[in-house]
Design a protein around this motif. Structure first.
Motif, mmCIF file in Angstrom:
data_model
loop_
_atom_site.group_PDB
_atom_site.id
_atom_site.type_symbol
_atom_site.label_atom_id
_atom_site.label_comp_id
_atom_site.label_asym_id
_atom_site.label_seq_id
_atom_site.Cartn_x
_atom_site.Cartn_y
_atom_site.Cartn_z
ATOM 1 N N LEU B 30 42.514 -14.321 -25.512
ATOM 2 C CA LEU B 30 42.374 -14.043 -24.075
ATOM 3 C C LEU B 30 43.547 -13.195 -23.566
ATOM 4 O O LEU B 30 43.364 -12.198 -22.858
ATOM 5 N N ILE B 31 44.749 -13.602 -23.988
ATOM 6 C CA ILE B 31 45.960 -12.861 -23.570
ATOM 7 C C ILE B 31 45.895 -11.412 -24.075
ATOM 8 O O ILE B 31 46.171 -10.468 -23.342
ATOM 9 N N VAL B 34 43.369 -9.350 -22.119
ATOM 10 C CA VAL B 34 43.889 -8.996 -20.786
ATOM 11 C C VAL B 34 44.917 -7.873 -20.912
ATOM 12 O O VAL B 34 44.913 -6.902 -20.154
ATOM 13 N N GLY B 35 45.782 -7.991 -21.936
ATOM 14 C CA GLY B 35 46.829 -6.987 -22.156
ATOM 15 C C GLY B 35 46.266 -5.615 -22.462
ATOM 16 O O GLY B 35 46.740 -4.603 -21.953
ATOM 17 N N LYS B 42 46.567 2.734 -17.969
ATOM 18 C CA LYS B 42 47.981 3.088 -18.138
ATOM 19 C C LYS B 42 48.108 4.502 -18.710
ATOM 20 O O LYS B 42 48.945 5.283 -18.273
ATOM 21 N N ALA B 45 47.270 6.989 -15.997
ATOM 22 C CA ALA B 45 48.374 7.101 -15.032
ATOM 23 C C ALA B 45 49.516 7.919 -15.611
ATOM 24 O O ALA B 45 50.133 8.732 -14.908
ATOM 25 N N ILE B 52 51.856 15.992 -12.865
ATOM 26 C CA ILE B 52 52.688 16.238 -11.676
ATOM 27 C C ILE B 52 54.035 16.832 -12.090
ATOM 28 O O ILE B 52 54.523 17.785 -11.487
ATOM 29 N N VAL B 55 53.485 20.460 -13.301
ATOM 30 C CA VAL B 55 53.166 21.398 -12.226
ATOM 31 C C VAL B 55 54.388 21.688 -11.355
ATOM 32 O O VAL B 55 54.522 22.783 -10.814
ATOM 33 N N ALA B 139 46.689 18.187 -10.986
ATOM 34 C CA ALA B 139 47.898 18.125 -10.164
ATOM 35 C C ALA B 139 48.143 19.522 -9.631
ATOM 36 O O ALA B 139 47.897 20.507 -10.332
ATOM 37 N N GLU B 140 48.569 19.619 -8.375
ATOM 38 C CA GLU B 140 48.788 20.944 -7.791
ATOM 39 C C GLU B 140 50.107 21.017 -7.048
ATOM 40 O O GLU B 140 50.651 19.986 -6.642
ATOM 41 N N ASN B 141 50.583 22.219 -6.884
ATOM 42 C CA ASN B 141 51.846 22.406 -6.180
ATOM 43 C C ASN B 141 51.886 23.794 -5.535
ATOM 44 O O ASN B 141 51.292 24.732 -6.053
ATOM 45 N N PHE B 142 52.600 23.890 -4.428
ATOM 46 C CA PHE B 142 52.740 25.183 -3.750
ATOM 47 C C PHE B 142 53.740 26.056 -4.507
ATOM 48 O O PHE B 142 54.764 25.560 -4.983
#
Lengths: 162, 174
Positions: B30-31, B34-35, B42, B45, B52, B55, B139-142
Motif C-alpha cells: 500500500l505504501i 501511494v509513493g 512529479k 512538474a 520555465i 525559456v 513555457a513562455e517568456n517576453f
C-alpha cells in the motif's frame, strides 16, 4: 484451567489488535505526509521582469539626433520635453507606444487571466507616466527597473494582477 | 499430553507469524503504491520547471543573444540558425536543447499570421525554430526581438527591436 486458557487467548487477541492499531497509525501518518506535500510555486514574476527589460529596448518611430529612440531613450527625452523630428511630442509618443504595447501583451478583463495592470515611470520627484487598466485583485506580481542618465535616476514599475 | 500442547503452541505461533508477515506485506504494498502514484505528476512538474528555466535563460544563450543587450534575441542570427537546425540534432529524436518546440512570436507591432522563412523575413511574425510535436508542456517568456535595419534617409544601419515572446514546449510524459 479453562478460565486461565480463556484469559491467555484474550491477551493474545489484545496483542494482535495493538499491532494492527500501531501499524494503522504509522500508515495514517505516512498518508497525511504524502498528501500534504507543498505544491510547486506559481510562475513568479520572471515574466513581468522580462517584459520590462524587453519593453525598454523597444525601438520607437521617434527620431531625435539621427537615430531612432528606444523606450528608455524616450523616457530621457520626455523628461527634457524634447520633440521628435516629425514634431511629435516625445511624451505623447511614449504614452501611445506603451499603451499599445500593454494592450497587446497583457489583455485584461473578465475573459482573460489578467484582471489589472499598472505601469508607472517616475524620476525621484515626479511621475512622468502612469498607465493603468482593470480592477485591483489580491494576486498581483510586479517588477521594477532603475536606470539613470546625467546623474538623474529614473524608475519604471510594472504590476499585473490575476 | 504435554508434547501435544507444546506442538499446538508452536503451530499457533507459526500461524500468527505468517498472519503478521502477510499483514506487513500488504501494508508495504500500500505504501509503495501511494509513493509511486505521484511519480508521473512529479516528472511532469519537473519538466515544467525545466521548461520555465530554459525559456528564461534561452534568450541570453550565445545562439540567440544580441550583442550588448540582455533578454534579447537576434533575429538575423536565428534565421541563420533555422537554416542550419539539423546540425543541432544530437540523434534521431533529440536536439541540443532537449525540447520538442521552440517558437518565437512577435507581439508588438502585431499583425496577421505570417511564418518566417527566407522569403517572408523580416515581414513576418512567427518563427518556428523547432517544431516536432504540437502537444506538451509550454513555457513562455517576453523577449526583445532585434534585427539590423537600414535607414535610407540617414544612410545608416541601426538595431530595430520589437517585442516578442519565446515559447518552449516539452513533450509530456505519458
Amino acid at each position: 484451567m479453562i478460565k486461565n486458557k480463556k484469559s491467555k487467548g484474550q491477551e493474545e487477541m489484545v496483542g494482535f489488535a495493538l499491532i494492527i492499531i500501531l501499524v494503522s497509525v504509522i500508515l495514517l501518518v505516512f498518508l497525511a505526509f504524502s498528501l500534504n506535500k507543498p505544491k510547486t510555486e506559481a510562475t513568479g514574476s520572471y515574466e513581468v521582469n522580462s517584459f520590462l527589460q524587453s519593453t525598454l529596448q523597444y525601438t520607437t518611430n521617434c527620431q531625435t539626433s539621427k537615430r531612432f529612440n528606444t523606450i528608455q531613450d524616450l523616457v530621457f527625452e520626455c523628461d527634457l520635453k524634447e520633440k521628435c523630428f516629425d514634431e511629435k511630442d516625445t511624451c505623447k509618443v511614449l504614452n501611445e507606444t506603451l499603451t499599445d504595447i500593454l494592450k497587446e501583451s497583457w489583455p485584461t478583463g473578465e475573459e482573460w487571466p489578467n484582471k489589472r495592470y499598472e505601469l508607472i515611470i517616475n524620476t525621484g520627484e515626479e511621475i512622468i507616466l502612469n498607465i493603468q487598466e482593470g480592477n485591483l485583485t489580491n494576486n498581483c506580481k510586479g517588477s521594477s527597473q532603475i536606470f539613470s542618465k546625467s546623474k538623474k535616476e529614473f524608475s519604471i514599475n510594472f504590476e499585473v494582477c490575476e | 499430553m504435554v508434547k501435544n500442547k507444546a506442538q499446538m503452541k508452536i503451530q499457533q505461533m507459526a500461524f500468527m507469524l505468517i498472519a503478521v508477515m502477510i499483514f506487513f506485506a500488504l501494508v508495504g504494498l500500500l505504501i509503495l503504491s501511494v509513493g509511486f502514484s505521484g511519480l508521473k505528476e512529479k516528472a511532469t512538474a519537473l519538466q515544467e520547471k525545466n521548461a520555465i528555466l530554459l525559456v528564461s535563460k534561452l534568450a541570453n544563450s550565445p545562439e540567440f543573444s544580441c550583442p550588448e543587450k540582455t533578454n534579447c534575441i537576434d533575429l538575423d542570427k536565428i534565421m541563420a540558425l533555422k537554416n542550419n537546425i539539423n546540425n543541432y540534432k544530437t540523434n534521431k529524436d533529440k536536439n541540443f536543447w532537449g525540447v520538442s518546440n521552440i517558437e518565437i512570436i512577435k507581439i508588438y507591432p502585431g499583425g496577421k499570421f505570417i511564418e518566417c522563412n527566407s522569403e517572408s523575413y523580416p515581414n513576418c511574425n512567427t518563427l518556428k525554430l523547432i517544431s516536432e510535436k504540437t502537444t506538451g508542456i509550454t513555457a513562455e517568456n517576453f523577449v526583445s526581438l532585434c534585427r539590423k535595419e537600414y535607414d535610407s534617409e540617414n544612410y545608416l544601419t541601426y538595431d530595430k527591436c520589437e517585442l516578442g515572446k519565446i515559447l518552449v514546449k516539452y513533450e509530456k510524459i505519458q
